[in-house]
Scaffold this motif. Sequence first.
Motif, PDB file in Angstrom:
ATOM      1  N   UNK A  27       0.804  -1.225  -0.107  1.00  0.00           N
ATOM      2  CA  UNK A  27       0.026   0.038   0.051  1.00  0.00           C
ATOM      3  C   UNK A  27       0.916   1.095  -0.006  1.00  0.00           C
ATOM      4  N   UNK A  28       1.900   1.239   0.710  1.00  0.00           N
ATOM      5  CA  UNK A  28       2.945   2.312   0.890  1.00  0.00           C
ATOM      6  C   UNK A  28       3.447   2.482  -0.624  1.00  0.00           C
ATOM      7  N   UNK A  29       4.163   1.591  -1.000  1.00  0.00           N
ATOM      8  CA  UNK A  29       4.822   1.585  -2.177  1.00  0.00           C
ATOM      9  C   UNK A  29       3.917   1.932  -3.473  1.00  0.00           C
ATOM     10  N   UNK A  30       2.727   1.457  -3.404  1.00  0.00           N
ATOM     11  CA  UNK A  30       1.865   1.892  -4.821  1.00  0.00           C
ATOM     12  C   UNK A  30       1.257   3.396  -4.468  1.00  0.00           C
TER      13      UNK A  30
ATOM     14  N   UNK B 274      -1.116   1.531 -24.216  1.00  0.00           N
ATOM     15  CA  UNK B 274      -1.262   2.036 -23.102  1.00  0.00           C
ATOM     16  C   UNK B 274      -0.567   1.341 -22.095  1.00  0.00           C
ATOM     17  N   UNK B 275       0.764   1.559 -22.048  1.00  0.00           N
ATOM     18  CA  UNK B 275       1.689   0.798 -21.385  1.00  0.00           C
ATOM     19  C   UNK B 275       1.924   1.185 -19.825  1.00  0.00           C
ATOM     20  N   UNK B 276       2.263   0.321 -18.917  1.00  0.00           N
ATOM     21  CA  UNK B 276       2.351   0.674 -17.636  1.00  0.00           C
ATOM     22  C   UNK B 276       3.535   1.636 -17.471  1.00  0.00           C
ATOM     23  N   UNK B 277       3.513   2.717 -16.530  1.00  0.00           N
ATOM     24  CA  UNK B 277       4.575   3.844 -16.422  1.00  0.00           C
ATOM     25  C   UNK B 277       5.484   3.236 -15.109  1.00  0.00           C
ATOM     26  N   UNK B 278       4.861   2.474 -14.426  1.00  0.00           N
ATOM     27  CA  UNK B 278       5.759   1.936 -13.257  1.00  0.00           C
ATOM     28  C   UNK B 278       5.515   0.663 -12.924  1.00  0.00           C
ATOM     29  N   UNK B 279       6.425  -0.012 -12.224  1.00  0.00           N
ATOM     30  CA  UNK B 279       6.452  -1.578 -11.897  1.00  0.00           C
ATOM     31  C   UNK B 279       6.702  -1.539 -10.379  1.00  0.00           C
ATOM     32  N   UNK B 280       5.662  -2.595  -9.705  1.00  0.00           N
ATOM     33  CA  UNK B 280       6.061  -3.070  -8.464  1.00  0.00           C
ATOM     34  C   UNK B 280       6.480  -4.464  -8.655  1.00  0.00           C
ATOM     35  N   UNK B 281       7.833  -4.770  -8.168  1.00  0.00           N
ATOM     36  CA  UNK B 281       8.350  -6.162  -8.514  1.00  0.00           C
ATOM     37  C   UNK B 281       8.492  -6.909  -7.230  1.00  0.00           C
ATOM     38  N   UNK B 282       8.053  -8.145  -7.187  1.00  0.00           N
ATOM     39  CA  UNK B 282       7.770  -8.915  -5.933  1.00  0.00           C
ATOM     40  C   UNK B 282       9.044  -9.219  -5.387  1.00  0.00           C
ATOM     41  N   UNK B 283      10.177  -9.290  -6.020  1.00  0.00           N
ATOM     42  CA  UNK B 283      11.465  -9.819  -5.462  1.00  0.00           C
ATOM     43  C   UNK B 283      12.559  -8.920  -6.576  1.00  0.00           C
TER      44      UNK B 283
ATOM     45  N   UNK C  98      10.163   5.056 -17.080  1.00  0.00           N
ATOM     46  CA  UNK C  98       9.717   4.142 -16.404  1.00  0.00           C
ATOM     47  C   UNK C  98      10.047   3.852 -14.914  1.00  0.00           C
ATOM     48  N   UNK C  99       9.385   3.637 -13.821  1.00  0.00           N
ATOM     49  CA  UNK C  99       9.677   3.524 -12.602  1.00  0.00           C
ATOM     50  C   UNK C  99       9.572   2.311 -12.015  1.00  0.00           C
ATOM     51  N   UNK C 100      10.444   2.010 -11.000  1.00  0.00           N
ATOM     52  CA  UNK C 100      10.215   0.674 -10.340  1.00  0.00           C
ATOM     53  C   UNK C 100      10.509   0.538  -8.755  1.00  0.00           C
ATOM     54  N   UNK C 101       9.724  -0.119  -8.121  1.00  0.00           N
ATOM     55  CA  UNK C 101       9.878  -0.451  -6.913  1.00  0.00           C
ATOM     56  C   UNK C 101      10.125  -1.890  -6.668  1.00  0.00           C
ATOM     57  N   UNK C 102      11.005  -2.482  -5.897  1.00  0.00           N
ATOM     58  CA  UNK C 102      11.172  -3.798  -5.759  1.00  0.00           C
ATOM     59  C   UNK C 102      11.034  -4.325  -4.221  1.00  0.00           C
TER      60      UNK C 102
ATOM     61  N   UNK D  76      18.089   0.983  -6.883  1.00  0.00           N
ATOM     62  CA  UNK D  76      16.671   0.712  -6.698  1.00  0.00           C
ATOM     63  C   UNK D  76      15.869   1.073  -5.709  1.00  0.00           C
ATOM     64  N   UNK D  77      14.672   1.495  -5.780  1.00  0.00           N
ATOM     65  CA  UNK D  77      13.898   1.709  -4.705  1.00  0.00           C
ATOM     66  C   UNK D  77      13.045   0.567  -4.107  1.00  0.00           C
TER      67      UNK D  77
END
Length: 338
Positions: A166-169, A237-246, A268-272, A289-290
């Motif tokens: 929830x915080x990362x999103x 309409x591609x994603x502009x950000x990813x949440x990576x599970x690992x 593109x952004x990412x939080x792993x 990496x965030x």
Amino acid sequence: MRLKDLAEHLGLSQTTVSRALNGYPEVNEATRQRVADAAASLGYRPNASALRLATGRAGAVGMILRGVDEFGPHTSEFLGGLGTRMAHEEIDLLVATVNSYEDELAAYRRLAASQKVDAVVLHSPTLRDERAELLLDLKIPFVLHGRTNIDKPVAWLDIDNTGALERATTHLLDLGHERIALFNGVKGRTFAEHREIGYLAALSARGVRFDPRLMVNSVFTDEIAFRMAQSMLEMRNRPTAFLAGSMMTALGIFRAIRQAGLQLGKDVSMIAHDDVFPYLNADNMYPTMSTTRSSMRQAGTRIAELITQVVGGKPAEEVRELWPVELVLRESSGPAPL
């Protein structure tokens, strides 16, 4: 040094010292710590064979791994923490591998019949885990790495997966991202379900519509993440950000981003989710990496300690820990492109 000598040095009975060293719940924490400190400073080590005869314990803890998918960096880090802490207590760690769910259940039944272990570490639980119910029926003590929703009390240690996602999103939404892809774990696993709850809650709170095409449920591998991210980045309409599970998933997504000619942290952004791997440091990546940070090794170490409490007789309902997860912001998460 003998147990009798240690007891006389402390001015305690041999029974009290023995129970303190073996984690019995009727010994208060102050006494237990005093005995442990004295044993360490004086070099007292109990005779393992005598201890097992006196307590009726096997002096071992078991863990069953199912399939090649569970032999990855996450498992090795967890086992490193678990095994090192167990060795400090002179407790053996017995790890067995099986090919299927049915084989895993059969392995627990064999452990109960052979009495080779005093307890089991149960990992990767589902929302209603039949393995936990079986272990309760077999009267094998266990500590769950994660949580499950069954009607009986169980001992567990978990991280706040819902709060972490929830915080990362929310952070990505604050940066203007709305097309946020979630690369999650296997459907039905408790941690994956909890992460999905946090992700959806953050989107809902901002009135952002959920697109099921932006959610992946799978094992955490570089190759699967690469192929799925590659497909998503080809969307109109591609994603502009990813949440990576690992971090392994993050590597695959990062590879797809570069192949598409995009720049991580700008296009593109990412939080792993970072399990603090010593050989894959988020600070040393380029860009850095965030992450939502949590240590698998520390979890393994703590579960080893909780196992000794459960074996010592501490009630399962009193052995429950929920760890917070830290959000660490670095260069990979930036404002949504205009």
